[in-house]
Design a protein around this motif. Structure first.
Motif, PDB file in Angstrom:
ATOM      1  N   VAL A  81      -2.899 -34.118 -16.557  1.00 14.47           N
ATOM      2  CA  VAL A  81      -3.865 -33.546 -17.203  1.00 14.47           C
ATOM      3  C   VAL A  81      -4.089 -33.784 -18.260  1.00 14.47           C
ATOM      4  O   VAL A  81      -2.683 -33.740 -19.024  1.00 14.47           O
ATOM      5  CB  VAL A  81      -4.281 -32.213 -16.296  1.00 14.47           C
ATOM      6  CG1 VAL A  81      -5.200 -31.659 -17.479  1.00 14.47           C
ATOM      7  CG2 VAL A  81      -4.089 -31.792 -15.308  1.00 14.47           C
ATOM      8  N   ARG A  82      -4.915 -34.406 -19.030  1.00 13.80           N
ATOM      9  CA  ARG A  82      -4.985 -34.581 -20.891  1.00 13.80           C
ATOM     10  C   ARG A  82      -5.834 -33.482 -21.302  1.00 13.80           C
ATOM     11  O   ARG A  82      -5.909 -33.159 -22.028  1.00 13.80           O
ATOM     12  CB  ARG A  82      -5.015 -35.955 -20.968  1.00 13.80           C
ATOM     13  CG  ARG A  82      -3.801 -37.186 -20.510  1.00 13.80           C
ATOM     14  CD  ARG A  82      -2.915 -36.667 -21.520  1.00 13.80           C
ATOM     15  NE  ARG A  82      -1.690 -37.161 -21.051  1.00 13.80           N
ATOM     16  CZ  ARG A  82      -1.238 -36.988 -19.581  1.00 13.80           C
ATOM     17  NH1 ARG A  82      -0.585 -36.061 -19.153  1.00 13.80           N
ATOM     18  NH2 ARG A  82       0.295 -38.578 -19.622  1.00 13.80           N
ATOM     19  N   THR A  83      -6.770 -33.452 -20.615  1.00 17.22           N
ATOM     20  CA  THR A  83      -8.118 -32.386 -21.189  1.00 17.22           C
ATOM     21  C   THR A  83      -8.184 -31.363 -20.373  1.00 17.22           C
ATOM     22  O   THR A  83      -9.095 -31.778 -18.695  1.00 17.22           O
ATOM     23  CB  THR A  83      -9.068 -33.460 -21.636  1.00 17.22           C
ATOM     24  OG1 THR A  83      -9.211 -34.411 -22.378  1.00 17.22           O
ATOM     25  CG2 THR A  83     -10.469 -32.950 -21.562  1.00 17.22           C
ATOM     26  N   LEU A  84      -8.797 -30.414 -20.906  1.00 18.34           N
ATOM     27  CA  LEU A  84      -9.245 -28.938 -20.127  1.00 18.34           C
ATOM     28  C   LEU A  84     -10.479 -28.443 -20.919  1.00 18.34           C
ATOM     29  O   LEU A  84     -10.331 -28.557 -22.087  1.00 18.34           O
ATOM     30  CB  LEU A  84      -8.473 -27.760 -20.433  1.00 18.34           C
ATOM     31  CG  LEU A  84      -8.752 -26.444 -19.379  1.00 18.34           C
ATOM     32  CD1 LEU A  84      -9.241 -26.630 -18.310  1.00 18.34           C
ATOM     33  CD2 LEU A  84      -8.263 -25.324 -20.276  1.00 18.34           C
ATOM     34  N   LEU A  85     -11.731 -28.983 -19.970  1.00 17.89           N
ATOM     35  CA  LEU A  85     -13.253 -28.726 -20.427  1.00 17.89           C
ATOM     36  C   LEU A  85     -13.624 -27.339 -19.851  1.00 17.89           C
ATOM     37  O   LEU A  85     -13.532 -26.790 -18.918  1.00 17.89           O
ATOM     38  CB  LEU A  85     -13.809 -29.779 -20.060  1.00 17.89           C
ATOM     39  CG  LEU A  85     -15.070 -30.385 -20.309  1.00 17.89           C
ATOM     40  CD1 LEU A  85     -15.539 -29.238 -21.823  1.00 17.89           C
ATOM     41  CD2 LEU A  85     -16.050 -31.199 -20.044  1.00 17.89           C
ATOM     42  N   VAL A  86     -14.523 -26.373 -20.349  1.00 19.15           N
ATOM     43  CA  VAL A  86     -14.569 -25.013 -20.349  1.00 19.15           C
ATOM     44  C   VAL A  86     -16.331 -24.953 -20.777  1.00 19.15           C
ATOM     45  O   VAL A  86     -16.249 -24.890 -22.521  1.00 19.15           O
ATOM     46  CB  VAL A  86     -13.736 -24.152 -21.098  1.00 19.15           C
ATOM     47  CG1 VAL A  86     -14.247 -22.948 -20.556  1.00 19.15           C
ATOM     48  CG2 VAL A  86     -12.557 -24.256 -20.429  1.00 19.15           C
ATOM     49  N   THR A  87     -17.156 -25.453 -20.068  1.00 18.24           N
ATOM     50  CA  THR A  87     -18.539 -24.756 -20.016  1.00 18.24           C
ATOM     51  C   THR A  87     -18.785 -23.483 -19.824  1.00 18.24           C
ATOM     52  O   THR A  87     -18.761 -23.280 -19.041  1.00 18.24           O
ATOM     53  CB  THR A  87     -18.750 -26.303 -19.308  1.00 18.24           C
ATOM     54  OG1 THR A  87     -19.052 -26.347 -18.700  1.00 18.24           O
ATOM     55  CG2 THR A  87     -18.059 -27.708 -19.839  1.00 18.24           C
ATOM     56  N   GLY A  88     -20.116 -24.110 -19.470  1.00 13.84           N
ATOM     57  CA  GLY A  88     -20.968 -23.085 -19.093  1.00 13.84           C
ATOM     58  C   GLY A  88     -22.305 -22.585 -18.179  1.00 13.84           C
ATOM     59  O   GLY A  88     -21.979 -24.370 -18.190  1.00 13.84           O
ATOM     60  N   PRO A  89     -23.041 -21.938 -17.561  1.00 15.16           N
ATOM     61  CA  PRO A  89     -23.780 -22.548 -16.597  1.00 15.16           C
ATOM     62  C   PRO A  89     -24.781 -22.851 -16.193  1.00 15.16           C
ATOM     63  O   PRO A  89     -25.139 -23.903 -15.724  1.00 15.16           O
ATOM     64  CB  PRO A  89     -23.893 -20.769 -16.186  1.00 15.16           C
ATOM     65  CG  PRO A  89     -24.124 -20.070 -17.122  1.00 15.16           C
ATOM     66  CD  PRO A  89     -22.951 -20.617 -17.802  1.00 15.16           C
ATOM     67  N   LEU A  90     -25.301 -23.531 -18.188  1.00 16.28           N
ATOM     68  CA  LEU A  90     -26.374 -24.228 -18.076  1.00 16.28           C
ATOM     69  C   LEU A  90     -26.051 -26.009 -18.482  1.00 16.28           C
ATOM     70  O   LEU A  90     -26.988 -26.690 -18.912  1.00 16.28           O
ATOM     71  CB  LEU A  90     -26.915 -23.809 -19.312  1.00 16.28           C
ATOM     72  CG  LEU A  90     -27.784 -23.178 -19.530  1.00 16.28           C
ATOM     73  CD1 LEU A  90     -28.612 -22.388 -20.805  1.00 16.28           C
ATOM     74  CD2 LEU A  90     -28.751 -22.687 -19.137  1.00 16.28           C
ATOM     75  N   TRP A  91     -24.779 -25.795 -18.203  1.00 19.74           N
ATOM     76  CA  TRP A  91     -23.956 -27.567 -18.613  1.00 19.74           C
ATOM     77  C   TRP A  91     -25.237 -29.112 -17.217  1.00 19.74           C
ATOM     78  O   TRP A  91     -24.808 -28.267 -16.629  1.00 19.74           O
ATOM     79  CB  TRP A  91     -22.771 -27.669 -18.700  1.00 19.74           C
ATOM     80  CG  TRP A  91     -21.959 -28.705 -18.124  1.00 19.74           C
ATOM     81  CD1 TRP A  91     -22.024 -29.991 -16.472  1.00 19.74           C
ATOM     82  CD2 TRP A  91     -21.325 -29.490 -19.368  1.00 19.74           C
ATOM     83  NE1 TRP A  91     -21.052 -30.551 -17.790  1.00 19.74           N
ATOM     84  CE2 TRP A  91     -20.439 -30.608 -18.500  1.00 19.74           C
ATOM     85  CE3 TRP A  91     -21.261 -29.314 -20.544  1.00 19.74           C
ATOM     86  CZ2 TRP A  91     -20.402 -31.769 -19.619  1.00 19.74           C
ATOM     87  CZ3 TRP A  91     -20.823 -30.319 -21.082  1.00 19.74           C
ATOM     88  CH2 TRP A  91     -20.308 -31.405 -20.746  1.00 19.74           C
ATOM     89  N   GLY A  92     -24.877 -29.433 -17.625  1.00 17.81           N
ATOM     90  CA  GLY A  92     -25.759 -30.782 -17.341  1.00 17.81           C
ATOM     91  C   GLY A  92     -27.716 -30.815 -17.014  1.00 17.81           C
ATOM     92  O   GLY A  92     -28.051 -31.637 -16.107  1.00 17.81           O
ATOM     93  N   HIS A  93     -27.410 -30.076 -17.747  1.00 13.14           N
ATOM     94  CA  HIS A  93     -29.388 -29.350 -17.742  1.00 13.14           C
ATOM     95  C   HIS A  93     -29.304 -30.506 -18.962  1.00 13.14           C
ATOM     96  O   HIS A  93     -30.623 -30.244 -18.877  1.00 13.14           O
ATOM     97  CB  HIS A  93     -29.736 -28.885 -18.090  1.00 13.14           C
ATOM     98  CG  HIS A  93     -29.274 -27.737 -17.091  1.00 13.14           C
ATOM     99  ND1 HIS A  93     -30.402 -26.312 -16.108  1.00 13.14           N
ATOM    100  CD2 HIS A  93     -28.044 -27.942 -15.878  1.00 13.14           C
ATOM    101  CE1 HIS A  93     -29.874 -25.645 -15.059  1.00 13.14           C
ATOM    102  NE2 HIS A  93     -28.473 -26.060 -14.553  1.00 13.14           N
ATOM    103  N   TYR A  94     -29.191 -31.064 -19.437  1.00 11.75           N
ATOM    104  CA  TYR A  94     -30.276 -31.538 -21.446  1.00 11.75           C
ATOM    105  C   TYR A  94     -29.143 -33.274 -20.857  1.00 11.75           C
ATOM    106  O   TYR A  94     -28.624 -33.351 -20.299  1.00 11.75           O
ATOM    107  CB  TYR A  94     -30.056 -31.425 -21.873  1.00 11.75           C
ATOM    108  CG  TYR A  94     -30.008 -29.925 -22.293  1.00 11.75           C
ATOM    109  CD1 TYR A  94     -30.723 -29.360 -22.236  1.00 11.75           C
ATOM    110  CD2 TYR A  94     -28.679 -29.144 -21.583  1.00 11.75           C
ATOM    111  CE1 TYR A  94     -31.129 -27.710 -23.050  1.00 11.75           C
ATOM    112  CE2 TYR A  94     -29.137 -27.899 -21.463  1.00 11.75           C
ATOM    113  CZ  TYR A  94     -29.802 -26.894 -22.281  1.00 11.75           C
ATOM    114  OH  TYR A  94     -30.284 -26.053 -22.457  1.00 11.75           O
ATOM    115  N   TYR A  95     -30.669 -34.433 -20.857  1.00 12.46           N
ATOM    116  CA  TYR A  95     -30.605 -35.786 -20.883  1.00 12.46           C
ATOM    117  C   TYR A  95     -30.789 -36.627 -22.217  1.00 12.46           C
ATOM    118  O   TYR A  95     -32.114 -36.089 -22.949  1.00 12.46           O
ATOM    119  CB  TYR A  95     -31.155 -36.206 -19.614  1.00 12.46           C
ATOM    120  CG  TYR A  95     -30.701 -36.038 -18.666  1.00 12.46           C
ATOM    121  CD1 TYR A  95     -30.251 -36.308 -17.899  1.00 12.46           C
ATOM    122  CD2 TYR A  95     -31.483 -34.934 -18.119  1.00 12.46           C
ATOM    123  CE1 TYR A  95     -30.024 -36.202 -16.236  1.00 12.46           C
ATOM    124  CE2 TYR A  95     -31.602 -34.021 -16.612  1.00 12.46           C
ATOM    125  CZ  TYR A  95     -30.614 -34.697 -16.373  1.00 12.46           C
ATOM    126  OH  TYR A  95     -31.020 -34.613 -14.583  1.00 12.46           O
TER     127      TYR A  95
END
Length: 673
Positions: A81-95
């Motif tokens: 593991v090299r990267t820890l990504l902490v996002t929110g519930p809206l992640w992935g809704h934007y293009y």
């Protein structure tokens, strides 16, 4: 089972193969891993390279971390593991356009393993300032303890990418400092609420002075020193705070991305506010804090909502007071005023700059654009250039460095001018190494003139990725004679106006509209429909036209190099000189139905490079419109004047036609061009 031929290769070669496949076509990495146990053991370091969490509540986060640890230990991949990504519930809704042309889409699970990600991919997908972070964090510091436990178990952790709406948890920051001192922290939701208070919040100050802080993205509101994002305007000290960080409090800070949303400096009764009190600075700063200036590698001065904010000379002067000679990337998304351009934005101040985004101020004299070209020409190391609001009638080609690899040229919406065939050919000749290109060209119902523009794009020898914006806006109106009888709600009673009659207009097309768009004619709506109508057939035809020229001029291998194209029509509602509210209301359904954004991708396999896959990028969004507008207001849409024009182009087919918004096809390109 026979041994895979790959097993005879040394591990070092297999690792290089994995890296190449991961960069060129990530799905193929799964096939590579299934070739043999040896291939799987080499590839799994990439499968577990990144862990993403999107926590919603404490119990869910704890369960996710427990499951994550079990999988890592079972696969002996804790060290991968090299990267820890902490996002929110809206992640992935934007293009975003840039993400579509250069990156893969994410998913919406609360946690997952994944392949390496880039910072640009994340910044293009996270929520903007419109989704304000909560004033009070609902996840307490104790709720983040499972992530602290995970950090302690990851010896190879190199980057923590924090894109959650909650502020950076103090316990997570402390864990990085104590257990992973070489780890870099990237905060995509950086904010400082306590700047206006007498004392700085220690939990907000901690990331500011942390030696692990590497990059920040900050959205804030206000101009003239005040923030109107609250019930009453309050003093805004974000600019001073960032200056203080760069000049000594954050010595390891390398990237700063600031996004400003404008606000008015007025009280509730619209009276101007009094002068803002001076900022007292950060308080509670320990005596042991270092006071070394940061050597920034990337600086971005952006806008929220693409607001019309200029880059003033004072702002340029303030940043020039810092040492920016180490910058590799400079992105100026605010309109650069002539005074700012003439003061400190000089090429000699950026000797190592490789990436530049520059937004031109509008309606400037020729000398201003000459200065912009002089700036670009003086940056020989430049490999990526994005120019916003460049006049399409001015040549930029001679100023472009020949080593340029990326060119994003967003020309201004000028009614009388657009990029023509000569301009595109000139760009191709001056930029022989461009691999990524973004241009706006004007549609003309698939005419020979339009096809010539696509053929000119085929002259870019090394082109691999193309973003093509199709301008479908109607023609402007023009004054014809003084009149005291005819006028409109905009006060234009001194002159009468009219619009041009295209030679293709029949008697019906010549009729003026009675829908609030006078003096436009039925034919202008017809043309807007034809130009906006982009289906898969037309998208593939454009792609083939470009590739055919590349093949004939540079050979078949050059044509096969073009492996991704994003095509999007814009401007169907942009009726010049008119209030856009009315046509937007009535024409919006037609724009959504016809103006589809297509992503065309060439198959990555060497034996299937001729296979082109097309994807309707906004299909999900359009289906939502179908359910909300097209179905609920179907009768309203059918009764509009524009429906008659639509059906003249695409008549109903009894027994075949279903929904009008799917009952159409694009106009073909002129085959004789």
């Amino acid at each position: 089972m026979p041994t895979s031929p790959l097993d005879i290769l040394p591990v070092e070669i297999l690792a290089l193969v994995c890296d190449y496949v991961e960069l060129s076509h990530r799905p193929s990495l799964l096939s590579f891993a299934l070739a043999s146990k040896r291939c799987h053991s080499v590839a799994k370091r990439l499968f577990f390279h990144t862990i993403r969490f999107s926590p919603n509540n404490p119990s869910e986060l704890e369960l996710d971390v427990d499951e994550c640890i079990r999988i890592l230990e079972r696969n002996a991949s804790v060290s991968h593991v090299r990267t820890l990504l902490v996002t929110g519930p809206l992640w992935g809704h934007y293009y975003s356009t840039r993400a579509l042309i250069s990156a893969n889409d994410g998913d919406n699970r609360t946690w997952s393993f994944g392949l390496p990600v880039s910072l640009s991919d994340i910044s293009a997908l996270i929520p903007t300032h419109s989704d304000r972070p909560p004033e009070n964090d609902t996840l307490t510091d104790a709720a983040w303890q499972p992530l602290v436990r995970l950090v302690q178990l990851l010896p190879g952790l190199g980057d923590v990418l924090y894109a959650n709406r909650h502020r950076v948890p103090p316990c997570l920051l402390q864990a990085l400092l104590q257990y992973r001192p070489r780890c870099r922290l990237h905060v995509f939701s950086f904010r400082l609420h306590s700047l206006r208070f007498p004392e700085t919040d220690p939990d907000e100050l901690a990331p500011v002075t942390a030696p692990c802080l590497y990059s920040i993205w900050m959205w804030y509101c206000g101009v003239d020193g005040f923030d109107d994002g609250h019930s009453e305007p309050e003093p805004n000290y974000h600019a001073e705070a960032i200056d203080s960080m760069v000049r000594g409090l954050a010595p390891n800070l390398k990237e700063v991305h600031l996004f400003l949303q404008p606000g008015g400096a007025y009280e509730m009764d619209n009276n101007p506010l009094p002068p803002r009190p001076p900022w007292k600075g950060f308080t509670n700063v320990g005596a042991d804090s270092t006071c070394m200036p940061a050597h920034l590698k990337s600086l971005e001065l952006g806008l929220d909502f693409h607001s019309p904010i200029s880059l003033e000379k004072e702002v340029a002067d303030r940043w020039a007071a810092n040492n920016l000679s180490s910058l590799r990337a400079l992105r100026l998304r605010r309109f650069v005023k002539p005074e700012a351009l003439g003061s400190h934005l000089q090429a000699k101040n950026f000797p190592y700059l490789t990436t530049l985004l520059f937004t031109c101020a509008e309606d400037q004299e020729q000398a201003y654009y000459d200065d912009v070209k002089h700036l670009i020409h003086g940056l020989p190391q430049l490999t990526s250039l994005e120019i916003i609001s460049w006049p399409p009638n001015l040549s930029l080609a001679a100023a472009l460095p020949r080593r340029l690899r990326e060119l994003w040229l967003w020309t201004r919406d000028t009614l009388e001018h657009s990029l023509n065939e000569t301009a595109i050919l000139e760009l191709a000749a001056c930029c022989p190494h461009v691999e990524t290109l973004a241009l706006k060209i004007r549609r003309s119902r698939g005419s020979a003139t339009e096809v010539a523009l696509y053929k000119a794009l085929g002259r870019f020898a090394k082109l691999r990725r193309l973003v093509l914006t199709l301008d479908v806006s109607p023609v402007p109106w023009f004054p014809i004679a003084p009149s005291h009888e005819q006028g409109d709600q905009f006060g234009t009673r001194a002159l009468a106006f009219d619009t041009a009659i295209d030679p293709s207009f029949d008697e019906s097309d010549r009729q003026h509209l009675t829908t609030g768009l006078y003096p436009y004619r039925n034919g202008h709506i017809r043309d807007a429909f034809i130009n906006t109508a982009v289906d898969e057939t037309l998208a593939r035809a454009i792609f083939r036209t470009i590739c055919a020229v590349k093949a004939s001029v540079y050979g078949p291998s050059a044509a096969l190099a073009l492996d991704r194209m994003l095509i999007e029509p814009v401007g169907a509602l942009s009726f010049p000189h008119r209030n856009p509210a009315k046509p937007s209301l009535d024409l919006r359904p037609y724009e959504v139905a016809l103006g589809r954004r297509w992503l065309l991708e060439r198959d990555i396999r060497d034996d299937a490079r001729g296979v082109i896959r097309a994807r309707d990028v906004d299909k999900k969004f359009r289906l939502q419109w179908v359910s909300y507008v097209f179905e609920e207001y179907r009768g309203y849409c059918r009764e509009m004047t524009y429906m008659a024009i639509f059906r003249r182009l695409w008549p109903e087919r009894p027994g075949v036609s279903t929904n009008w918004y799917d009952d159409w096809h694009s106009w073909p390109l002129d085959e004789t061009a």
